[in-house]
Design an enzyme around this catalytic site. Structure first.
Site, short mmCIF file in Angstrom:
data_model
loop_
_atom_site.label_atom_id
_atom_site.label_comp_id
_atom_site.label_asym_id
_atom_site.label_seq_id
_atom_site.Cartn_x
_atom_site.Cartn_y
_atom_site.Cartn_z
CE1 TYR A 172 4.11 7.21 12.20
CE2 TYR A 172 4.43 9.58 12.25
CZ TYR A 172 4.33 8.40 11.55
OH TYR A 172 4.48 8.41 10.17
CB SER A 214 7.38 10.61 9.97
OG SER A 214 6.47 11.69 10.11
CB THR A 231 -0.64 6.87 1.43
OG1 THR A 231 -0.82 7.14 2.82
CG2 THR A 231 0.65 7.47 0.93
CB SER A 248 -0.88 -0.03 1.27
OG SER A 248 -1.64 1.16 1.39
CG LEU A 262 4.55 6.65 1.40
CD1 LEU A 262 5.40 7.31 2.49
CD2 LEU A 262 4.24 7.65 0.29
CB CYS A 298 7.34 1.42 3.21
SG CYS A 298 8.30 2.27 1.96
CE LYS A 303 7.33 6.38 10.92
NZ LYS A 303 7.60 5.37 9.89
#
Ligand code: NAD
Length: 260
Positions: free
Chosen positions: A166, A153, A201, A16, A18, A85, A170
């Protein structure tokens, strides 16, 4: 690295967004692709379309990642390219108040651990297992053995409200990029990381049209969401340009995220 049918690639989260765009772009050069993903339906269909292989893998599971590499290598050969990814998000504040009862609610540690387990530990797990396989290959004509691209990110640098887990996961990927590039330098394997801004996305497709428009308006230029293939273009550059190594690249239309 020259991208052609003599080269194989593993793309995690390749079913899915990227990862899918990356698989499509690499396959358009003839590269043989293996897709590691939880989503077997999308993954199988895309692998079939691209003449590649789907491997059902949760990157947070050591056994599943090991089995995934074994399957991929048996079918398309030892990969020289790894693109990480696979990732998850979901906003939760460090502490908050329940809207109805006013009760104080803490960030659930299992959710924090799952986010870091998939995004950061999953990325490192795939890097070390892929690099171990790449070491069995001779270097190519350009002296290179392999190339790895990770997905962090912009939240690694400007995490928003609710992004503690998150952003930490990252930032961890950004933190390991240079040191892993140095670890692998004696073996002629390069490592780089992309920090995407806001990309259109399926991850974002769940947001309403007004939220998407407001996000697009925050981008200085171009005033729109990023296209998945623009991410794939940068993967292509990082893999094919042999002097790119140990770098963290923002890909964000110059956005700097506001607190919310
Ligand atoms: P997406 O949801 O379209 O694709 C992510 C894919 O990863 C899905 O196919 C999903 O099934 C897979 N996946 C999730 N957990 C997994 C696991 N444990 N093991 C294996 N596969 C797993 O999302 P996307 O927008 O393409 O995101 C790809 C990466 O880019 C993520 O790491 C995300 O954090 C990062 N990113 C995205 C954006 C954006 O705006 N879309 C911005 C910054 C960073």
């Amino acid at each position: 690295m020259k991208l052609d049918s003599s080269v194989s690639a593993v793309i995690t989260g390749g079913a899915s967004g990227l990862g899918e765009a990356t698989a499509r772009r690499l396959a358009s050069h003839g590269v043989k692709v293996a897709l590691f993903d939880l989503d077997a339906e999308r993954g199988e269909a895309l692998a079939k379309e691209l003449g590649g292989v789907f491997c059902p893998v949760d990157v947070s599971s050591d056994d599943q990642v090991t089995a995934g590499f074994a399957k991929a290598r048996a079918e398309i050969g030892q990969e020289r390219i790894l693109v990480n990814c696979a990732g998850i998000g979901g906003p939760v504040k460090t502490v908050s108040r329940d809207r109805e009862t006013g009760a104080i609610v803490e960030f659930p540690m299992d959710k924090f651990e799952r986010t870091v387990g998939v995004n950061l530990f999953g990325t490192f797990r795939c890097i070390k297992k892929s690099a171990a396989g790449m070491l069995t290959l001779d270097p190519m004509d350009d002296g290179e053995r392999g190339a790895i691209v990770n997905t962090a990110s912009v939240a690694a640098e400007d995490g928003q409200i609710g992004q503690a887990a998150y952003a930490a996961s990252k930032a961890g990927i950004v933190g390991l990029t240079l040191t892993v590039a140095r670890d692998l330098s004696a073996e002629a394997i390069r490592v780089n990381t992309i920090l995407p801004g806001i990309f259109d996305t399926p991850l974002l497709g769940r947001a309403s049209e007004s939220v998407r428009a407001s996000l697009a308006a925050q981008v200085p230029f171009p005033k729109r969401l990023g296209k998945a293939d623009e991410f794939a273009q940068v993967v292509e550059l990082l893999v094919s340009c042999g002097y790119f190594n140990g770098e963290d690249v923002r890909l964000d239309g110059a956005i700097r995220m506001a607190p919310r």
